[in-house]
Each structure stands twice: as C-alpha cells, then as structure tokens.
Design an enzyme around this catalytic site. Structure first.
Site, mmCIF file in Angstrom:
data_model
loop_
_atom_site.group_PDB
_atom_site.id
_atom_site.type_symbol
_atom_site.label_atom_id
_atom_site.label_comp_id
_atom_site.label_asym_id
_atom_site.label_seq_id
_atom_site.Cartn_x
_atom_site.Cartn_y
_atom_site.Cartn_z
ATOM 1 N N HIS A 1 0.858 -1.186 0.000
ATOM 2 C CA HIS A 1 0.000 0.000 0.000
ATOM 3 C C HIS A 1 0.890 1.231 0.000
ATOM 4 O O HIS A 1 1.986 1.213 0.543
ATOM 5 C CB HIS A 1 -0.892 -0.009 1.246
ATOM 6 N N ASP B 1 -13.658 2.282 7.190
ATOM 7 C CA ASP B 1 -12.609 3.063 6.514
ATOM 8 C C ASP B 1 -13.151 3.654 5.222
ATOM 9 O O ASP B 1 -12.879 4.799 4.900
ATOM 10 C CB ASP B 1 -11.373 2.206 6.221
ATOM 11 N N ARG C 1 -13.243 12.192 4.857
ATOM 12 C CA ARG C 1 -12.016 12.979 5.071
ATOM 13 C C ARG C 1 -11.643 13.760 3.827
ATOM 14 O O ARG C 1 -11.224 14.912 3.893
ATOM 15 C CB ARG C 1 -10.843 12.037 5.409
ATOM 16 N N SER D 1 -6.364 4.049 8.651
ATOM 17 C CA SER D 1 -7.027 3.759 7.376
ATOM 18 C C SER D 1 -6.288 2.632 6.648
ATOM 19 O O SER D 1 -6.889 1.638 6.216
ATOM 20 C CB SER D 1 -7.040 5.045 6.523
ATOM 21 N N LYS E 1 -7.403 -1.693 6.631
ATOM 22 C CA LYS E 1 -7.691 -2.392 5.360
ATOM 23 C C LYS E 1 -6.788 -3.608 5.197
ATOM 24 O O LYS E 1 -7.210 -4.653 4.743
ATOM 25 C CB LYS E 1 -7.422 -1.454 4.177
HETATM 26 N N1 URA Z 1 -4.176 5.673 1.674
HETATM 27 C C1 URA Z 1 -5.169 5.172 2.446
HETATM 28 O O1 URA Z 1 -5.632 4.054 2.237
HETATM 29 N N2 URA Z 1 -5.627 5.908 3.440
HETATM 30 C C2 URA Z 1 -5.149 7.136 3.711
HETATM 31 O O2 URA Z 1 -5.618 7.746 4.635
HETATM 32 C C3 URA Z 1 -4.123 7.657 2.903
HETATM 33 C C4 URA Z 1 -3.635 6.907 1.879
#
Ligand code: URA
Length: 434
Positions: A82, A161, A168, A183, A187
């Site tokens: 990620h 999320d 957000r 966040s 995930k």
């Molecule tokens: N990527 C994400 O999944 N969440 C965030 O808050 C920022 C980048």
C-alpha cells in the site's frame, strides 16, 4: 454514551477510550451517526491528534467493522502493498503484476483518489470494462487462477474506513498520522494480508511533507503491524515531484503499460524494484534484495510482467485491446504543449500543486460523489535537474475544455521553476524501516 460527548471530549483534547472509539465506528458504519457528526469528530482528531493507544484501538475497530478475508485456501504467504499516496503514483499498476509474475500471489484492495493524490481504482477503471467491484468469490478465484486480483473496497471489508476515507477527502482532513495509519492498517488487517510492504511517500506531493513526519507515520504503522502480528516493512520514497511523467488516470495506465514493455522512467524503476524486492522477500520467494531486483527486471525484459498485466485485465472483464494498442484509450479534446520561456535547469515541480492542477482538469473529485474524467491530465516532458532551452516543451496538457486548458497552462508555468544553476538528480529511496 453518546456521540456528542465523544465529539466534545476530542474537541477538548482528551483521550478517547476503546469503548468510545468502538461506539463511533459501529454507529457510523451503520448510519446511526450522521455525516456531520462524524465530520466534527474527524476534524477534532485531525486538529488534536490521537495517542498511540487511540490509533491502535481505531485501527482494530475499523478492521472489525465488516468481514475479514480469509485467504488461507491459497496456501501461500500473502504479502500486500500500500502507498500513503502520491502524484503520478502508478506503482501498484506495474509492481503487482510484476511480483505476481514471479509467483507471489497478489490479492489487492485499492483506494480511489484522495485529496490531490490519485487512486489505483480510478486508474484501473479507466481501462474499458475493467470491473473493480467483483464479489469475494471471484476475487479469490482470480488469485487462484492467475495469481492476481486488484479490486476496490466494494467487499464488506473495513467498511468504516471506506466511509471515513470519503468523508475525510470532502472535509480536507487527509494529512493526519492517526487517520492515515488507521485507514491503511485496518484495510490490510481485514483483507487477509500476513505481511505488508508500505510505500511511505515524503515531500511536496505526499501527505507527509518532511522525512521526520514520514518516519513518524512509518513507525506508527510498523507498531500497529507488530501488535496485529503482521510483519511490516516501510520504504520511504521521494514524492517532491510527480513520479514518472504522467499524471491523470488513463495517462498513468499508459505509462504503466509502457514500463511493463521496457520503457522505464528512472524514478519509477527505482521505487518499483525496491518495493518489489521486499515483497518477494517477505513472501519467502527470495532472501537477497539485490537478487530479487534482478529477477524483477528480468521479468520486464522477458515480457512476463506485461503478460501478467494482460491476464489481470482480461480476468477482471477489461478490454485488453487497449493495453495492446494504447491509441484505443479515449483521448482528451485538447492536447497542447507548454513551452519553456527561458534556458536553465528544472529546480522543482511542486507535486502537490501539479496534483491540484490535474484535479481541476477533472481527474479528481471535489465532492465524494463527483464523477471523474479519465482522459485528462498532464505528461511532463522534463524532470527535476533536466536542462531546458527556451522553447523546449515542458509539459503536454490533456484537457476537455478550452477554459480548463488555459487555466492549467497558466498555473503550470508558475509551478515549474527554472534557474541557471545545475542541480543533482533527486534520490528516490530515502530509508527502509522495519
Ligand atoms: N491511503 C489510504 O488508504 N488511506 C489514507 O488515509 C491515505 C492513503
């Protein structure tokens, strides 16, 4: 307990208990707490921060807000990747088929654009027919069949999320360490990853503008990973100028396809190989990082990474004729170059400003329900440290309205700084943290 007391507590800089955090997450996920109340609490968290305990409790509550994916049927170590977000960040589009071509299974749930940054799901959806919203059964089946699936957050995984992420974005509360850490890690925990490689971006086009802030975010995520028994490696990367040349959804997909066919911009190559080498290592498919990089590069040269990308697209219902012939992607109405007004060297190209210009062209959202224009964006003709002569093309603008084209042209001229002094090529990999 009620939401007003929780908002009041965070507004007054007090620490929330695990029960209060769970109450908020459960209530907001099931529409028992209104968007405006959640927005007030998120803004209070943004302004007043969270303790490590609060961030961990928030992460776990978000990870538990929906189903959890069980990928044990794959009988493999599942390593997920990620990024904390960037401008021109097409790394997942290249890296994931590439590691899959080395036998590392990829079950990836990506996000949409957030703030001035792009999102992998928006980019994938610019491939005609590509389904990002397939069900859990097809998702796992695709991983079993071709070793890779890339989808959006449509499965009921970490739904809290998904709601908070969209919120957000629409209330300017993105750049917050507890909110980003929870966040991302919620995930990853919900989606069945056993090991995690994180691209923690740093610079003008990242949510963390300084290396110190990026290290703080990385530490927070590594700690959460350890607590949740998920080994986590963070690669801190430079995001001061856009990554690669293209910024915009289909333009970035085209750059990713060209990369997989061997045309590799140097900065993208460094980031892809570093992250990929750690993914291969964590998956138990190669101990030596330099050796892993060589194997990844080899799968670009022999076309296996590109073939895996085609398989991915076809399996998700996408039209691979576009991949085989990039001219089939829908084109913007206006494609015009911007020329340098002086000689010199490119000193900087503020990635955040460029991200905003591309959003204004229509590639990003202002409100969470906005639709986006896949064909618009920019392609840089020069990168930081490059020499330019007067009248050299600096950037090509792809717009769908004359007005937006002119606006982008004006702003880009202000953002691209050219001076007489030569400067060094920026370093891409800033640090590895485990
Ligand atoms: N990527 C994400 O999944 N969440 C965030 O808050 C920022 C980048």
């Amino acid at each position: 307990m009620n939401i007003l007391e929780i908002i009041e507590k965070k507004r007054d800089k007090k620490e929330l208990s695990k029960e209060e955090i769970e109450y908020f997450i459960e209530g907001y996920t099931h529409d028992k707490i209104a968007d405006y109340q959640a927005a007030a609490l998120i803004m209070a968290i943004y302004l007043n921060g969270m303790t490590k305990q609060e961030t961990t409790d928030l992460t776990i509550a978000m990870a538990n807000s929906g189903e959890k994916l069980d990928l044990s049927s794959l009988n493999e170590v599942i390593v997920d990747k990620h990024s904390t977000g960037g401008v021109g960040d097409k790394v997942s589009l290249i890296l994931l088929p590439l590691v899959a071509s080395l036998g590392v299974p990829v079950a990836k749930m990506s996000g949409r654009g957030l703030g001035f940054t792009g999102g992998t799901v928006d980019k994938l959806e610019s491939i005609p027919g590509y389904q990002t919203g397939i069900d859990i059964h097809n998702f796992v089946e695709n991983v079993e069949k071709v070793g890779i699936s890339m989808i959006s957050q449509t499965l009921n995984l970490a739904p809290a999320d998904k709601k908070i992420y969209g919120l957000r974005d629409s209330i300017s509360c993105v750049e917050s360490i507890p909110l980003i850490a929870s966040s991302i890690m919620s995930k990853k925990i919900a989606s069945g990853a056993q090991k995690i490689v994180l691209d923690v971006t740093c610079g003008s086009g990242a949510f963390m503008q300084s290396k110190e802030r990026a290290e703080e975010l990385a530490n927070e995520m590594i700690e959460i990973g350890n607590l949740a028994n998920r080994e986590t490696v963070c690669v801190l990367t430079n995001m001061d100028e856009p990554l690669g040349y293209a910024v915009g959804n289909s333009l970035e997909v085209i750059e990713a396809i060209q990369f997989l066919k061997g045309d590799m911009p140097k900065d993208v190559k460094e980031v892809v190989l570093e992250l990929g080498a750690y993914m291969v290592q964590l998956a138990g498919k190669g101990e030596d990082i330099e050796d892993n990089k060589a194997r990844l590069l080899n799968n670009i040269e022999n076309g296996k990474g590109y073939e895996k990308f085609i398989q991915l697209v076809e399996n998700q219902g996408g039209d691979s004729s576009c991949i085989k012939d990039i001219h089939l992607f829908p084109k913007a109405n206006y494609i015009e170059k911007l020329y340098s007004q002086k000689n010199g060297y490119i000193q900087s190209m503020n990635a955040k400003e460029i991200g905003k210009i591309v959003c204004d062209l229509g590639a990003g959202r202002i409100r969470k329900e906005d639709s986006i224009d896949n064909a618009v964006g920019i392609v840089l003709n020069k990168k930081v440290s490059d020499k330019v002569e007067k009248e050299d093309a600096l950037v090509t603008i792809y717009a769908n309205s004359k007005e937006k084209l002119e606006e982008a042209r004006k702003k880009l001229l202000e953002v691209i700084k050219i001076e007489n002094e030569e400067i060094e090529e920026p370093r891409m990999i800033l640090e590895i943290m485990k």
